[in-house]
Structures are given as C-alpha cells and as structure tokens.
Design an enzyme around this catalytic site. Structure first.
Site, PDB file in Angstrom:
ATOM      1  N   TYR A  37       0.819  -1.212   0.000  1.00 19.15           N
ATOM      2  CA  TYR A  37       0.000   0.000   0.000  1.00 19.15           C
ATOM      3  C   TYR A  37       0.847   1.253   0.000  1.00 19.15           C
ATOM      4  O   TYR A  37       2.062   1.185   0.176  1.00 19.15           O
ATOM      5  CB  TYR A  37      -0.962  -0.012   1.197  1.00 19.15           C
ATOM      6  CG  TYR A  37      -0.318   0.302   2.543  1.00 19.15           C
ATOM      7  CD1 TYR A  37       0.491  -0.617   3.198  1.00 19.15           C
ATOM      8  CD2 TYR A  37      -0.527   1.533   3.157  1.00 19.15           C
ATOM      9  CE1 TYR A  37       1.066  -0.317   4.421  1.00 19.15           C
ATOM     10  CE2 TYR A  37       0.039   1.840   4.387  1.00 19.15           C
ATOM     11  CZ  TYR A  37       0.842   0.913   5.010  1.00 19.15           C
ATOM     12  OH  TYR A  37       1.417   1.206   6.215  1.00 19.15           O
ATOM     13  N   ARG A 108      -7.416 -20.597  -1.391  1.00 13.40           N
ATOM     14  CA  ARG A 108      -6.342 -20.398  -0.425  1.00 13.40           C
ATOM     15  C   ARG A 108      -5.193 -21.388  -0.636  1.00 13.40           C
ATOM     16  O   ARG A 108      -5.399 -22.596  -0.572  1.00 13.40           O
ATOM     17  CB  ARG A 108      -6.893 -20.515   1.008  1.00 13.40           C
ATOM     18  CG  ARG A 108      -5.856 -20.155   2.059  1.00 13.40           C
ATOM     19  CD  ARG A 108      -6.433 -20.200   3.451  1.00 13.40           C
ATOM     20  NE  ARG A 108      -5.423 -19.822   4.431  1.00 13.40           N
ATOM     21  CZ  ARG A 108      -4.497 -20.657   4.897  1.00 13.40           C
ATOM     22  NH1 ARG A 108      -4.463 -21.909   4.495  1.00 13.40           N
ATOM     23  NH2 ARG A 108      -3.601 -20.235   5.772  1.00 13.40           N
ATOM     24  N   HIS A 110      -0.679 -21.040  -0.182  1.00 15.77           N
ATOM     25  CA  HIS A 110       0.387 -20.083   0.105  1.00 15.77           C
ATOM     26  C   HIS A 110       1.196 -19.683  -1.130  1.00 15.77           C
ATOM     27  O   HIS A 110       1.621 -18.544  -1.262  1.00 15.77           O
ATOM     28  CB  HIS A 110       1.341 -20.640   1.174  1.00 15.77           C
ATOM     29  CG  HIS A 110       0.751 -20.619   2.550  1.00 15.77           C
ATOM     30  ND1 HIS A 110      -0.348 -21.366   2.903  1.00 15.77           N
ATOM     31  CD2 HIS A 110       1.096 -19.926   3.662  1.00 15.77           C
ATOM     32  CE1 HIS A 110      -0.649 -21.142   4.170  1.00 15.77           C
ATOM     33  NE2 HIS A 110       0.219 -20.274   4.655  1.00 15.77           N
ATOM     34  N   LYS A 155       6.388  -2.025   2.111  1.00 21.52           N
ATOM     35  CA  LYS A 155       5.206  -1.347   2.649  1.00 21.52           C
ATOM     36  C   LYS A 155       4.011  -2.280   2.465  1.00 21.52           C
ATOM     37  O   LYS A 155       3.166  -2.111   1.582  1.00 21.52           O
ATOM     38  CB  LYS A 155       4.982   0.006   1.968  1.00 21.52           C
ATOM     39  CG  LYS A 155       4.083   0.910   2.812  1.00 21.52           C
ATOM     40  CD  LYS A 155       4.205   2.350   2.427  1.00 21.52           C
ATOM     41  CE  LYS A 155       3.213   3.243   3.160  1.00 21.52           C
ATOM     42  NZ  LYS A 155       3.365   3.296   4.603  1.00 21.52           N
ATOM     43  N   GLU A 187      12.352   2.115  13.880  1.00 22.00           N
ATOM     44  CA  GLU A 187      11.387   3.155  13.509  1.00 22.00           C
ATOM     45  C   GLU A 187      10.271   3.125  14.536  1.00 22.00           C
ATOM     46  O   GLU A 187      10.435   2.552  15.616  1.00 22.00           O
ATOM     47  CB  GLU A 187      10.881   2.906  12.081  1.00 22.00           C
ATOM     48  CG  GLU A 187      10.260   1.529  11.898  1.00 22.00           C
ATOM     49  CD  GLU A 187       9.797   1.251  10.466  1.00 22.00           C
ATOM     50  OE1 GLU A 187       9.605   2.205   9.702  1.00 22.00           O
ATOM     51  OE2 GLU A 187       9.610   0.073  10.145  1.00 22.00           O
TER      52      GLU A 187
HETATM   53  N1  PDD Z   1       2.811   5.052   7.665  1.00 24.40           N
HETATM   54  N2  PDD Z   1       7.455   3.519   9.005  1.00 24.40           N
HETATM   55  C1  PDD Z   1       6.272   2.889   9.034  1.00 24.40           C
HETATM   56  C2  PDD Z   1       6.198   1.536   9.664  1.00 24.40           C
HETATM   57  C3  PDD Z   1       5.129   3.487   8.468  1.00 24.40           C
HETATM   58  O1  PDD Z   1       3.956   2.837   8.471  1.00 24.40           O
HETATM   59  C4  PDD Z   1       5.227   4.784   7.886  1.00 24.40           C
HETATM   60  C5  PDD Z   1       4.054   5.481   7.268  1.00 24.40           C
HETATM   61  C6  PDD Z   1       6.492   5.411   7.895  1.00 24.40           C
HETATM   62  C7  PDD Z   1       6.700   6.777   7.268  1.00 24.40           C
HETATM   63  O2  PDD Z   1       6.618   6.702   5.863  1.00 24.40           O
HETATM   64  P1  PDD Z   1       6.160   7.968   5.008  1.00 24.40           P
HETATM   65  O3  PDD Z   1       7.062   9.099   5.375  1.00 24.40           O
HETATM   66  O4  PDD Z   1       6.310   7.538   3.605  1.00 24.40           O
HETATM   67  O5  PDD Z   1       4.704   8.263   5.384  1.00 24.40           O
HETATM   68  C8  PDD Z   1       7.573   4.750   8.448  1.00 24.40           C
HETATM   69  C9  PDD Z   1       1.652   5.462   6.928  1.00 24.40           C
HETATM   70  C10 PDD Z   1       1.408   6.933   6.928  1.00 24.40           C
HETATM   71  C11 PDD Z   1       0.453   4.646   7.373  1.00 24.40           C
HETATM   72  O6  PDD Z   1       0.625   3.435   7.464  1.00 24.40           O
HETATM   73  O7  PDD Z   1      -0.644   5.198   7.564  1.00 24.40           O
END
Ligand code: PDD
Length: 295
Positions: A37, A108, A110, A155, A187
């Site tokens: 996403y 389903r 994997h 992501k 993070e």
């Molecule tokens: N989250 N690290 C994680 C685990 C995140 O989910 C996000 C962003 C960031 C920062 O990424 P960016 O600067 O591209 O927004 C770092 C988004 C906003 C969310 O999941 O809603």
C-alpha cells in the site's frame, strides 16, 4: 460499527461509493495480508511527492512479486479523479489518498499462483493534521522491542506487528511506539524516528528493518537547504534516551516533536521537555516544501 463514508473510491476499474465497495473473501489481501500500500498526502488538490510514492510502490510490488497493474499516468489519472471529486464534497483543506494492491483472488494456497489479476483499491479521506497543542508541546512516546518481521522495508498490508506495537503506546495514552531491535533504533509503529545530536539530524540507516519513508529523502533535502547536518547511521537506545531532540515523520505527521519518552522529558537544559529548534526549522521548511513540491 461506524457508518462508512459515502466518498468516492476506486476498485478494479470502477469508481463507486466507499460504503458500496466490496472485495471477495478469497482475496489474498484478506486471507494472507498479501498486498502492498501507499499513503499519499494531498494539499489543496495537489499530490505531495507523488513520484516518490509511486517509485516506492514499484519497489514494494517488485519485492513481493506482484505486477504493477498501472502505468504512472494511469495511477495519476485515477488519483486525480478521486481528488477532484472529493474537493467538491469535502470541507477539509487537505486529504490522504490510500491505495492498496493485493495479489488478487484465488483459492487459499500459500504459493504465489501465476496469472492472478491484482486487486486495486484506492480511497481518499480528510487529512487530520497534528493539533496545535501537539505541535506546541510535542507528543509522548513509549519504547518497545521491535518484534515485527524482518522485512520492514516492504510497505506491506500485513500490519499486525505494527498494530500490536502501536497499541502498546495507545494503552498508555501516548502518540507512538518507538522500536528498538537488538538495542538499536529502527522506527515507530507507523512513522520514522529521528534524533538530533550535536546540532545534526541522525536517522537509522536504510535496511530491511525500516520502511524508507518518503520523508527520508525530504528531510535530507530540507537539512541540506537549512545547512543542518544529516547522517544515517546505527543509533543506540542510549543515544535516543540522551538525544537533544527526537521527532517523528510520516505522511500524516509530517515532522512531529517527541518531548516525552517513557515518561521522561526529552532534551537538556532550558529546552528539556519542549519541541527543539531543529524541529522548528524543519517544520517551517516542510510547510514551504508543501507549497513547492506538489503536483
Ligand atoms: N505510515 N514507518 C512505518 C512503519 C510506516 O507505516 C510509515 C508510514 C512510515 C513513514 O513513511 P512515510 O514518510 O512515507 O509516510 C515509516 C503510513 C502513513 C500509514 O501506514 O498510515
């Protein structure tokens, strides 16, 4: 359950009301969290750092071997339609586009079956910025062990680890959970984390344990513009606990100062427990960038 908004969304080639959008229960996004996403801020009607978000989407898709279902132009057209439509209905000045691509619908199993049609979903919602109070006072955070998986660089919509991590701070009325793996900063549950040390901004190196937020590149540029040192290197928990400043970054938080960590005030001397000067300069510069870098 809360009533779903009737704003416009996009699902597999169709524009429809969010409350009417449905996907199959066999969608691999639903069954396995098998998807990726993006969250893109929209200021006024302009997409902020669209190109960077699209490049990261490409990278995420490639890493999980889902074909990119659209060209850049097609993505932009679709997003613009949502933005234009939303602007005529919403009082909110700024919005967020959320987009999700899953591997598609299949019985389903994997193994990544060949030839599936990815499911593409996009919605738009008002961007709720940090409050004036949060900007003036900073926010409280809680630290925790980073128990998520080892591919934080993707992501991915598989966010149970992040949800569990976020709840640790939510349970204590705090804004974010700052994560440490083997004693080093990675993070936060849904943001990147930065510290200020001897006047320079330090962030964790890009790795498989950290999502490379779009603000990684942006903060580097802003530091350059402002003549502030910027360095990516491993940051120990001790360094975070004794930092001059700590701040978070994400699409929604932009940059946001952390003034309490695990109940202790952040910083030193007169500025202790208050948003710091480097944060303040970056925030100003960020506001200028919003006006200049949107598409
Ligand atoms: N989250 N690290 C994680 C685990 C995140 O989910 C996000 C962003 C960031 C920062 O990424 P960016 O600067 O591209 O927004 C770092 C988004 C906003 C969310 O999941 O809603």
């Amino acid at each position: 359950m809360q009533a779903l908004p009737d704003s416009l969304c996009y699902l597999n080639g169709e524009y429809l009301r969010l409350c009417d959008a449905k996907v199959s229960v066999l969608d691999r996004g639903f069954i396995f969290g098998d998807g990726v996403y993006e969250v893109i801020p929209v200021y006024g009607q302009r997409l902020f750092r669209f190109q960077e978000h699209l490049s990261r989407l490409e990278r995420s898709l490639a890493k999980v071997r889902i074909p990119n279902p659209h060209t850049e132009v097609e993505w932009l057209e679709r997003m613009r339609r949502l933005v234009t439509e939303q602007a005529s209905h919403s009082d909110a000045p700024d919005h967020l586009v959320y987009l999700q691509v899953t591997r598609g619908v299949a019985l389903r199993e994997h193994v990544m079956l060949e030839g599936l049609t990815p499911t593409v979903f996009m919605m738009i919602s008002p961007l709720r910025p940090a409050s004036t109070e949060q900007r003036r006072q900073g926010v409280a955070c809680i630290s925790a062990r980073d128990f998520r998986w080892q591919r934080g660089d993707v992501k991915s919509t598989s966010l149970l680890g992040n949800v569990l991590a976020r709840q640790i701070s939510a349970d204590q009325g705090a804004a974010e959970t700052i994560l440490f793996r083997d004693g080093f900063l990675t993070e936060a549950s849904s943001s990147n984390v930065w510290i200020v040390h001897e006047g320079a901004v330090l962030g964790p190196p890009k790795s498989e344990h950290v999502l490379e937020g779009i603000r990684y590149g942006l903060i580097a540029e802003l530091c350059d513009e402002l003549n502030i040192g910027f360095n990516l290197r491993p940051i120990s928990e001790t360094e975070v606990n004794s930092a001059d400043e700590i701040f978070l970054s994400s699409a929604t938080k932009e940059v946001l100062p952390v003034t309490r960590l695990d109940g202790e005030p952040v910083g030193h001397g007169a500025g202790k427990g208050k948003p710091g000067p480097i944060y303040a300069r970056l925030y100003e510069a960020y506001q200028r960038a919003k006006a200049e870098q949107s598409l």
